[in-house]
Enzyme design. Structure first.
Site, mmCIF file in Angstrom:
data_model
loop_
_atom_site.group_PDB
_atom_site.id
_atom_site.type_symbol
_atom_site.label_atom_id
_atom_site.label_comp_id
_atom_site.label_asym_id
_atom_site.label_seq_id
_atom_site.Cartn_x
_atom_site.Cartn_y
_atom_site.Cartn_z
ATOM 1 N N LEU A 82 0.813 -1.221 0.000
ATOM 2 C CA LEU A 82 0.000 0.000 0.000
ATOM 3 C C LEU A 82 0.842 1.264 0.000
ATOM 4 O O LEU A 82 1.890 1.336 0.629
ATOM 5 C CB LEU A 82 -0.920 0.007 1.226
ATOM 6 C CG LEU A 82 -1.885 -1.176 1.369
ATOM 7 C CD1 LEU A 82 -2.805 -0.956 2.572
ATOM 8 C CD2 LEU A 82 -2.694 -1.399 0.104
ATOM 9 N N HIS A 83 0.329 2.256 -0.709
ATOM 10 C CA HIS A 83 0.962 3.576 -0.748
ATOM 11 C C HIS A 83 -0.135 4.640 -0.645
ATOM 12 O O HIS A 83 -1.326 4.296 -0.481
ATOM 13 C CB HIS A 83 1.786 3.739 -2.031
ATOM 14 C CG HIS A 83 1.050 3.382 -3.286
ATOM 15 N ND1 HIS A 83 -0.019 4.108 -3.753
ATOM 16 C CD2 HIS A 83 1.198 2.338 -4.149
ATOM 17 C CE1 HIS A 83 -0.466 3.562 -4.864
ATOM 18 N NE2 HIS A 83 0.244 2.473 -5.125
ATOM 19 N N GLY B 201 -8.448 3.442 -8.603
ATOM 20 C CA GLY B 201 -7.616 4.582 -8.963
ATOM 21 C C GLY B 201 -7.725 4.911 -10.450
ATOM 22 O O GLY B 201 -7.815 4.017 -11.293
ATOM 23 N N GLN C 185 -4.681 -12.369 -13.025
ATOM 24 C CA GLN C 185 -4.440 -11.206 -13.884
ATOM 25 C C GLN C 185 -2.985 -11.068 -14.323
ATOM 26 O O GLN C 185 -2.617 -10.063 -14.927
ATOM 27 C CB GLN C 185 -4.947 -9.923 -13.203
ATOM 28 C CG GLN C 185 -4.186 -9.486 -11.974
ATOM 29 C CD GLN C 185 -4.888 -8.326 -11.261
ATOM 30 O OE1 GLN C 185 -5.934 -8.498 -10.624
ATOM 31 N NE2 GLN C 185 -4.349 -7.125 -11.387
ATOM 32 N N VAL D 155 -2.535 9.744 -7.408
ATOM 33 C CA VAL D 155 -1.674 10.444 -6.443
ATOM 34 C C VAL D 155 -0.241 10.375 -6.969
ATOM 35 O O VAL D 155 0.207 9.321 -7.431
ATOM 36 C CB VAL D 155 -1.771 9.803 -5.045
ATOM 37 C CG1 VAL D 155 -0.839 10.496 -4.052
ATOM 38 C CG2 VAL D 155 -3.215 9.856 -4.539
ATOM 39 N N GLN E 209 -8.551 -0.278 -16.452
ATOM 40 C CA GLN E 209 -9.220 -1.081 -15.423
ATOM 41 C C GLN E 209 -10.496 -0.368 -14.960
ATOM 42 O O GLN E 209 -11.550 -0.976 -14.795
ATOM 43 C CB GLN E 209 -8.274 -1.300 -14.248
ATOM 44 C CG GLN E 209 -8.921 -1.935 -13.037
ATOM 45 C CD GLN E 209 -7.895 -2.355 -12.002
ATOM 46 O OE1 GLN E 209 -7.244 -3.366 -12.168
ATOM 47 N NE2 GLN E 209 -7.754 -1.589 -10.939
ATOM 48 N N HIS F 107 -3.476 4.234 -2.459
ATOM 49 C CA HIS F 107 -4.502 3.415 -1.796
ATOM 50 C C HIS F 107 -5.145 4.214 -0.657
ATOM 51 O O HIS F 107 -6.345 4.105 -0.410
ATOM 52 C CB HIS F 107 -3.886 2.129 -1.237
ATOM 53 C CG HIS F 107 -3.260 1.251 -2.278
ATOM 54 N ND1 HIS F 107 -1.900 1.123 -2.435
ATOM 55 C CD2 HIS F 107 -3.824 0.467 -3.232
ATOM 56 C CE1 HIS F 107 -1.650 0.292 -3.424
ATOM 57 N NE2 HIS F 107 -2.783 -0.123 -3.928
ATOM 58 N N ASP G 185 -5.071 3.475 -13.167
ATOM 59 C CA ASP G 185 -5.362 2.300 -13.990
ATOM 60 C C ASP G 185 -6.611 2.609 -14.811
ATOM 61 O O ASP G 185 -7.707 2.101 -14.537
ATOM 62 C CB ASP G 185 -5.563 1.072 -13.102
ATOM 63 C CG ASP G 185 -4.283 0.714 -12.365
ATOM 64 O OD1 ASP G 185 -3.251 0.549 -13.014
ATOM 65 O OD2 ASP G 185 -4.319 0.643 -11.119
ATOM 66 N N SER H 282 2.819 3.913 -7.592
ATOM 67 C CA SER H 282 2.484 2.569 -8.046
ATOM 68 C C SER H 282 3.315 1.601 -7.226
ATOM 69 O O SER H 282 4.486 1.877 -6.922
ATOM 70 C CB SER H 282 2.843 2.429 -9.527
ATOM 71 O OG SER H 282 2.932 1.054 -9.883
#
Ligand code: PAF
Length: 403
Positions: free
Chosen positions: A33-34, A147, A61, A176, A153, A37, A150, A185
């Site tokens: 996580l960053h 986010g 994926q 962010v 997505q 997230h 992506d 990322s």
């Protein structure tokens, strides 16, 4: 932060949260996580929902030869970060709890899943869809947060939610960035300090694209080529694609107008990185950031405005099919400013070549908005006294009116 590792414990924890009258905002993640997230979790709270997080590095994926085995993992760090970011519940499925067997059912959105990243990562979005839909089924959240970084997505999961009528509101949250502009990322962990500097070329390429648009360029191919050239000249960077497309259908418009996504992908060292900017490009004047899902009350108002607009169109253009009305509403979603001539041009584009994508409607009175849009539609002759003749101009792929 309560941590659960199997579906029974998850169901129990969710039931307790719901019994206290809370709605659930789900943030699906693959961990490491960053602050990106963190923004998703914060947004769920801002929308009045309890932020619930899943952490699962989804094997479905990743293609053969991709980075599944070395994808960064740090459970203790993630749980500390999740707590700091305000999550109330974290689901970290043990073993095969989330995906007990390879799914037989494959979810495909052929047009959306063959563009941009799918060219380099065949099967990736099918794998994302499989796990996201499973999580939606298990958690049954009120909203799910993804986010904007992506971008493909996000387009895919929005469409999934709509087509499968899962009753989950999909909310996109702005990218962010670090202070120097690098999009956060988990895969940035692969970059050496030198590669990290080289990776700034992605944001710089997007700035080149924005610069071309600011200078009046409206041909998507020309903007894309300028961004691709920038990437190709950047040391240590192997470009994969650079595109100017609509953010919902991910196809190139004839002319850049309204909702616009500039997107790039490149390899830097062993990392494959993606980045994008989302813009509202008016007919005249400077482009502004596209805000699809404004937070809190503004978001709720924008949602109500869209529903109202759809209702007005249904009332005043009953001949038009629901998909067409959706396309119009989508194409007008997210604009920072909505001016009559741009609305007219965007609607003309929808009628002329099919759905563009979606727009927001900052602060306008809803009735006034509906009237403005309708007036704009009439003056653009999108739908007037002869709707079926006009609608006959809608190109293939967009539903015809029910005559
Ligand atoms: O964006 C991600 O981290 C993943 O693609 C997701 C949505 C958690 C599905 O595995």
């Amino acid at each position: 932060l309560r941590v659960v590792r199997d579906r029974r414990a998850l169901a129990q924890a969710l039931a307790e949260l719901r019994a206290a009258g809370n709605g659930i905002g789900l943030v699906p993640t693959m961990g490491y996580l960053h602050a990106g997230h963190g923004a998703l979790l914060a947004r769920a709270a801002e929308d009045g929902l309890l932020p619930v997080l899943s952490i699962f590095v989804n094997p479905l994926q990743f293609g053969a030869g991709e980075d599944f085995a070395r994808y960064p993992r740090d459970e203790a760090g993630d749980l500390a970060a999740a707590e700091r970011f305000g999550a109330v519940l974290a689901y970290l499925p043990d073993g095969d709890d989330l995906v007990p067997e390879r799914p037989e059912v494959v979810i495909r959105a052929p047009a959306l899943m063959r563009r941009l990243d799918a060219r380099a990562r065949p099967g990736h979005f099918e794998g994302v869809a499989a796990v996201v839909v499973r999580l939606w089924g298990i958690v049954r959240p009120d909203a799910a947060y993804f986010g904007e970084k992506d971008a493909q997505q996000l387009a895919v999961v929005r469409r999934l939610a709509r087509d499968l009528a899962v009753g989950v509101r999909v909310v996109g949250v702005p990218t962010v960035r670090d202070a120097d502009g690098l999009a956060l990322s988990s895969r940035n962990a692969y970059l050496s300090p030198g590669e990290r500097r080289q990776a700034l070329a992605l944001r710089a390429a997007l700035a080149v694209g924005e610069g071309r648009i600011a200078a009046g360029e409206r041909r998507p191919a020309a903007v894309a080529e300028a961004m691709r050239r920038h990437l190709a000249q950047a040391p240590g960077v192997t470009p994969e694609y650079a595109e100017a497309v609509g953010p919902d259908r991910l196809d190139r418009p004839r002319r850049i107008l309204g909702r616009t996504l500039l997107a790039v992908a490149a390899r830097v060292g062993t990392a494959r990185l993606i980045d994008n900017v989302r813009l509202w490009v008016p007919l005249d004047g400077p482009a502004t950031p596209l805000v699809d899902d404004p937070p809190g009350e503004a978001g709720r108002r924008a949602q109500v405005a869209r529903r109202r607009l759809e209702a007005v169109l249904a009332e005043r253009a009953p001949q038009a099919g629901v998909a067409w009305r959706r396309a119009v509403c989508d194409a007008l979603r997210g604009a920072a400013a909505l001016d009559g001539p741009t609305v007219r041009a965007v609607l003309a584009q929808v009628v002329g070549r099919g759905p563009l994508g979606t727009v927001r409607i900052g602060g306008r009175d809803l009735d006034e908005l509906a009237a403005v849009v309708w007036d704009a539609m009439r003056s653009a002759s999108a739908i007037s006294k002869e709707p079926s003749r006009k609608l006959g101009e809608i190109p293939k792929g967009v539903p015809r009116p029910q005559d």
